[in-house]
Design a protein around this motif. Structure first.
Motif, PDB file in Angstrom:
ATOM      1  N   SER A 293       7.654  -0.621   1.019  1.00 22.16           N
ATOM      2  CA  SER A 293       8.135  -1.414  -0.017  1.00 22.16           C
ATOM      3  C   SER A 293       7.556  -2.751   0.459  1.00 22.16           C
ATOM      4  O   SER A 293       7.915  -3.250   1.509  1.00 22.16           O
ATOM      5  N   VAL A 294       6.647  -3.468  -0.447  1.00 24.94           N
ATOM      6  CA  VAL A 294       5.991  -4.546  -0.164  1.00 24.94           C
ATOM      7  C   VAL A 294       6.038  -5.501  -1.552  1.00 24.94           C
ATOM      8  O   VAL A 294       6.404  -5.263  -2.378  1.00 24.94           O
ATOM      9  N   THR A 295       5.348  -6.863  -1.085  1.00 29.62           N
ATOM     10  CA  THR A 295       4.993  -7.692  -2.080  1.00 29.62           C
ATOM     11  C   THR A 295       3.482  -7.878  -2.004  1.00 29.62           C
ATOM     12  O   THR A 295       3.184  -8.590  -0.967  1.00 29.62           O
ATOM     13  N   VAL A 296       2.825  -7.982  -3.128  1.00 33.65           N
ATOM     14  CA  VAL A 296       1.486  -8.008  -3.212  1.00 33.65           C
ATOM     15  C   VAL A 296       1.157  -9.200  -3.906  1.00 33.65           C
ATOM     16  O   VAL A 296       1.679  -9.595  -4.955  1.00 33.65           O
ATOM     17  N   ARG A 297       0.285 -10.170  -3.354  1.00 30.89           N
ATOM     18  CA  ARG A 297      -0.185 -11.441  -3.843  1.00 30.89           C
ATOM     19  C   ARG A 297      -1.600 -11.161  -4.259  1.00 30.89           C
ATOM     20  O   ARG A 297      -2.432 -10.572  -3.566  1.00 30.89           O
ATOM     21  N   LEU A 298      -1.977 -11.438  -5.435  1.00 27.89           N
ATOM     22  CA  LEU A 298      -3.423 -11.200  -5.901  1.00 27.89           C
ATOM     23  C   LEU A 298      -4.083 -12.742  -6.151  1.00 27.89           C
ATOM     24  O   LEU A 298      -3.454 -13.830  -6.395  1.00 27.89           O
ATOM     25  N   ALA A 299      -5.595 -12.588  -6.090  1.00 28.76           N
ATOM     26  CA  ALA A 299      -6.260 -13.844  -6.469  1.00 28.76           C
ATOM     27  C   ALA A 299      -6.167 -14.633  -7.811  1.00 28.76           C
ATOM     28  O   ALA A 299      -6.361 -15.711  -8.052  1.00 28.76           O
ATOM     29  N   ASP A 300      -6.083 -13.835  -8.867  1.00 34.20           N
ATOM     30  CA  ASP A 300      -6.032 -14.388 -10.067  1.00 34.20           C
ATOM     31  C   ASP A 300      -4.732 -14.256 -10.915  1.00 34.20           C
ATOM     32  O   ASP A 300      -3.828 -13.101 -10.379  1.00 34.20           O
ATOM     33  N   ASP A 301      -4.307 -15.199 -11.866  1.00 33.82           N
ATOM     34  CA  ASP A 301      -3.140 -15.111 -12.424  1.00 33.82           C
ATOM     35  C   ASP A 301      -3.420 -14.365 -13.385  1.00 33.82           C
ATOM     36  O   ASP A 301      -3.623 -14.724 -14.669  1.00 33.82           O
ATOM     37  N   ILE A 302      -3.120 -13.004 -13.462  1.00 36.24           N
ATOM     38  CA  ILE A 302      -3.133 -12.162 -14.507  1.00 36.24           C
ATOM     39  C   ILE A 302      -1.839 -11.794 -15.009  1.00 36.24           C
ATOM     40  O   ILE A 302      -0.809 -11.875 -14.550  1.00 36.24           O
ATOM     41  N   ASP A 303      -1.707 -11.370 -16.410  1.00 35.47           N
ATOM     42  CA  ASP A 303      -0.607 -10.928 -16.982  1.00 35.47           C
ATOM     43  C   ASP A 303      -0.025  -9.617 -16.589  1.00 35.47           C
ATOM     44  O   ASP A 303      -0.489  -8.717 -17.068  1.00 35.47           O
ATOM     45  N   ILE A 304       0.638  -9.595 -15.598  1.00 35.50           N
ATOM     46  CA  ILE A 304       1.099  -8.399 -14.884  1.00 35.50           C
ATOM     47  C   ILE A 304       2.771  -8.271 -15.027  1.00 35.50           C
ATOM     48  O   ILE A 304       3.661  -9.208 -14.732  1.00 35.50           O
ATOM     49  N   SER A 305       3.221  -7.242 -15.486  1.00 43.35           N
ATOM     50  CA  SER A 305       4.827  -7.079 -15.462  1.00 43.35           C
ATOM     51  C   SER A 305       5.420  -5.987 -15.086  1.00 43.35           C
ATOM     52  O   SER A 305       4.215  -5.007 -14.598  1.00 43.35           O
ATOM     53  N   ARG A 306       6.498  -5.549 -15.047  1.00 38.12           N
ATOM     54  CA  ARG A 306       7.136  -4.326 -14.437  1.00 38.12           C
ATOM     55  C   ARG A 306       6.303  -3.193 -15.212  1.00 38.12           C
ATOM     56  O   ARG A 306       6.372  -3.201 -16.509  1.00 38.12           O
ATOM     57  N   GLY A 307       6.034  -2.034 -14.537  1.00 38.31           N
ATOM     58  CA  GLY A 307       5.477  -0.930 -15.397  1.00 38.31           C
ATOM     59  C   GLY A 307       4.000  -0.861 -15.190  1.00 38.31           C
ATOM     60  O   GLY A 307       3.169   0.259 -15.306  1.00 38.31           O
ATOM     61  N   ASP A 308       3.409  -2.088 -14.806  1.00 37.34           N
ATOM     62  CA  ASP A 308       1.969  -2.126 -14.624  1.00 37.34           C
ATOM     63  C   ASP A 308       1.443  -1.409 -13.446  1.00 37.34           C
ATOM     64  O   ASP A 308       2.240  -1.252 -12.213  1.00 37.34           O
ATOM     65  N   LEU A 309       0.165  -0.856 -13.110  1.00 37.20           N
ATOM     66  CA  LEU A 309       0.034  -0.333 -11.967  1.00 37.20           C
ATOM     67  C   LEU A 309      -1.204  -0.981 -11.373  1.00 37.20           C
ATOM     68  O   LEU A 309      -2.208  -1.221 -11.905  1.00 37.20           O
ATOM     69  N   ILE A 310      -0.962  -1.452 -10.067  1.00 33.58           N
ATOM     70  CA  ILE A 310      -2.190  -2.058  -9.288  1.00 33.58           C
ATOM     71  C   ILE A 310      -2.999  -0.862  -8.548  1.00 33.58           C
ATOM     72  O   ILE A 310      -2.098  -0.108  -7.712  1.00 33.58           O
ATOM     73  N   ALA A 311      -4.117  -0.680  -8.594  1.00 34.84           N
ATOM     74  CA  ALA A 311      -4.889   0.543  -8.278  1.00 34.84           C
ATOM     75  C   ALA A 311      -6.050   0.031  -7.541  1.00 34.84           C
ATOM     76  O   ALA A 311      -6.862  -0.739  -7.842  1.00 34.84           O
ATOM     77  N   ALA A 312      -6.445   0.999  -6.354  1.00 32.45           N
ATOM     78  CA  ALA A 312      -7.595   0.730  -5.822  1.00 32.45           C
ATOM     79  C   ALA A 312      -8.278   2.249  -5.575  1.00 32.45           C
ATOM     80  O   ALA A 312      -7.556   2.921  -5.336  1.00 32.45           O
ATOM     81  N   GLY A 313      -9.507   2.090  -5.187  1.00 33.96           N
ATOM     82  CA  GLY A 313     -10.363   3.180  -5.322  1.00 33.96           C
ATOM     83  C   GLY A 313     -10.662   3.837  -6.759  1.00 33.96           C
ATOM     84  O   GLY A 313     -10.552   3.273  -7.618  1.00 33.96           O
ATOM     85  N   PRO A 314     -10.981   5.301  -6.687  1.00 35.67           N
ATOM     86  CA  PRO A 314     -11.190   5.721  -7.987  1.00 35.67           C
ATOM     87  C   PRO A 314      -9.922   5.547  -8.868  1.00 35.67           C
ATOM     88  O   PRO A 314      -8.740   6.056  -8.349  1.00 35.67           O
ATOM     89  N   THR A 315      -9.737   5.118 -10.111  1.00 35.06           N
ATOM     90  CA  THR A 315      -8.695   4.615 -11.021  1.00 35.06           C
ATOM     91  C   THR A 315      -8.506   5.519 -12.049  1.00 35.06           C
ATOM     92  O   THR A 315      -9.606   5.974 -12.555  1.00 35.06           O
ATOM     93  N   PRO A 316      -7.603   6.209 -12.348  1.00 34.16           N
ATOM     94  CA  PRO A 316      -7.197   6.887 -13.557  1.00 34.16           C
ATOM     95  C   PRO A 316      -7.602   6.149 -14.973  1.00 34.16           C
ATOM     96  O   PRO A 316      -7.521   4.850 -14.961  1.00 34.16           O
ATOM     97  N   VAL A 317      -7.937   7.013 -15.813  1.00 34.45           N
ATOM     98  CA  VAL A 317      -8.276   6.317 -17.014  1.00 34.45           C
ATOM     99  C   VAL A 317      -6.938   6.107 -18.225  1.00 34.45           C
ATOM    100  O   VAL A 317      -6.500   7.210 -18.516  1.00 34.45           O
ATOM    101  N   PRO A 318      -6.534   4.835 -18.265  1.00 32.86           N
ATOM    102  CA  PRO A 318      -5.337   4.908 -19.117  1.00 32.86           C
ATOM    103  C   PRO A 318      -5.635   5.507 -20.577  1.00 32.86           C
ATOM    104  O   PRO A 318      -6.763   5.413 -21.087  1.00 32.86           O
TER     105      PRO A 318
END
Length: 439
Positions: A293-318
């Motif tokens: 369990s961690v807190t992740v900081r990102l380079a850009d101010d993107i509209d992110i809220s609870r329920g969003d998924l931060i993914a790396a590698g092959p990503t699923p298609v929403p």
């Protein structure tokens, strides 16, 4: 061993027990706890008193797990009983699940997070309908390891041919479901043969005892071999004098590894950015791995809220069109046209049951089409339409991000457990449904 493997090495095994009624699951668990010195003295004294009050001379070890009054009165397991114990080699979380057909949903609950399933068989009865049902559920939930414990060998005079025939039949059936790691062990839970200590009555058996196998079976995977999946639980923005511009996304890493500098995609929006910082327990770190369990900081101010998924590698298609195998858990049937809530990781959206493609006959594994509903404990393949896109991985690839729950929007009751994709590797793919719009 890689650096990641060393960092994530764990001695914890989650496993579940299952089997038909009166196969001796609770006695086995009690014997395992007792002989591994995992029972406190006052607990054992309480069991001895309860056994004497019921006219039993020897302690009934099943009472160590059957905690409900109805369970003790009827001598059966009704609810999932969780027990925690440890040996010098490994820690264990054990789920003792019911054997009755009407409690199959409880077995689904207990095995959903298990890495190993112990399926008990009464040596006198052999493989029965409920044995096949539990093997199918273990295969459906992609439990990596299965142990066949042929119990009550003392009642068949410890005969090797009896054990061999049962092991051959079960192994063939489980293998047909796609289960690859199957170990058969002859035991007597009542007498303690091959549970913790090797049996003096079965010198023809040269394999491990049950506890020895549980202590040595490989568990977990190397997170670096999996794509990173980080469901956002909470957005942290203190906006204080000390941290005026801090924006972090807190959650538990469901799979894989995240490093500072990694390129990630925020789903379902599809925006790409870079990880600039990771905070764990208030300390900055360069790397995080599942299930931290961690807190992740990102380079850009993107509209992110609870329920969003931060993914790396092959990503699923929403997608808004979800095809999944489900086990219905509620007494109320799941019907075509039902409006439900779908909870996937930390995201909950409205959904419509568009179609029930088929119902699976667990005994024969046949797909029975034309079902308009699923009754409690039934397993089937459904098509759902969601109001918002979801980023689901196939359950075969990721048990955490490939699973979901269907919830009654009226009262919040859990209705159904779902697994994205097809049920078994041998199951043919269902036809695509006609498109419908529902939001």
């Amino acid at each position: 061993m890689s650096t990641t493997q060393e960092a994530t090495a764990t001695s914890l095994l989650r496993f579940a027990t299952a089997g038909s009624v009166d196969d001796g699951k609770s006695t086995l668990v009690g014997r395992l706890l007792h002989d591994s010195k995992s029972v406190l003295a006052d607990q054992l004294e309480a069991v001895e008193r309860a056994s004497l009050s019921r006219g039993q001379e020897a302690p009934d070890l099943a009472l160590l797990t059957d905690g409900l009054r109805a369970e003790r009165e009827q001598g059966i397991t009704i609810d999932v009983a969780y027990r925690y114990f440890a040996t010098a080699r490994r820690r264990f979380i054990l789920a003792d699940t019911p054997g009755h057909v009407q409690y199959t949903r409880n077995m689904v609950t207990g095995a959903s997070t298990a890495e190993l399933a112990v399926v008990l068989v009464d040596a006198r009865n052999g493989v029965v309908e409920q044995t096949r049902r539990h093997a199918a559920v273990a295969a459906l939930l992609r439990v990596p390891h299965v142990v066949l414990a042929v119990n009550k060998m003392d009642l068949v005079e410890y005969a090797e041919p009896v054990f061999a025939a049962i092991a051959e039949e079960f192994t063939a059936y489980a293998a047909s479901l796609g289960v690859t790691d199957i170990v058969a062990i002859p035991i007597s839970a009542l007498a303690g043969d091959n549970v913790v200590e090797p049996s003096a009555h079965m010198d023809w058996y040269g394999g491990p005892t049950l506890l020895e196998h549980l202590e040595n079976v490989p568990v977990g995977t190397d997170p670096s071999d999996e794509p990173a999946r980080f469901p956002v639980q909470y957005v942290i923005r203190p906006q204080t004098a000390e941290h005026p511009d801090y924006r972090g996304y807190a959650g538990q890493l469901a799979s894989g590894v995240l490093r500072v500098g990694d390129s990630v995609t925020v789903l379902p929006a599809g925006r790409t950015t870079t990880v600039t910082g990771i905070d764990a327990l208030g300390t900055e770190t360069d790397i995080a791995w599942a299930p931290q369990s961690v807190t992740v900081r990102l380079a850009d101010d993107i509209d992110i809220s609870r329920g969003d998924l931060i993914a790396a590698g092959p990503t699923p298609v929403p997608t808004k069109d979800v095809e999944a195998t489900v086990c219905h858990l509620n007494e109320r049937p799941l019907t075509v046209g039902a409006k439900v809530l779908l909870k996937h990781t930390t995201r909950t959206v409205r959904a419509l049951v568009k179609d029930i493609t088929y119902r699976i006959d667990i005994d024969s594994l046949e797909q029975r089409s034309g079902a308009q509903g699923l009754e409690v404990n039934e397993i089937g393949h459904v098509v759902l339409r969601t109001a918002e896109p979801l980023a689901l991985d196939p359950y075969t690839d990721n048990r955490r991000t490939g699973s979901f729950l269907l919830i009654d929007p009226a009262d919040g009751t859990t209705l159904t457990a779902g697994m994205a994709g097809e049920a078994f590797e041998t199951t043919p793919t269902a036809q695509e449904p006609d498109e419908e719009d529902w939001v």
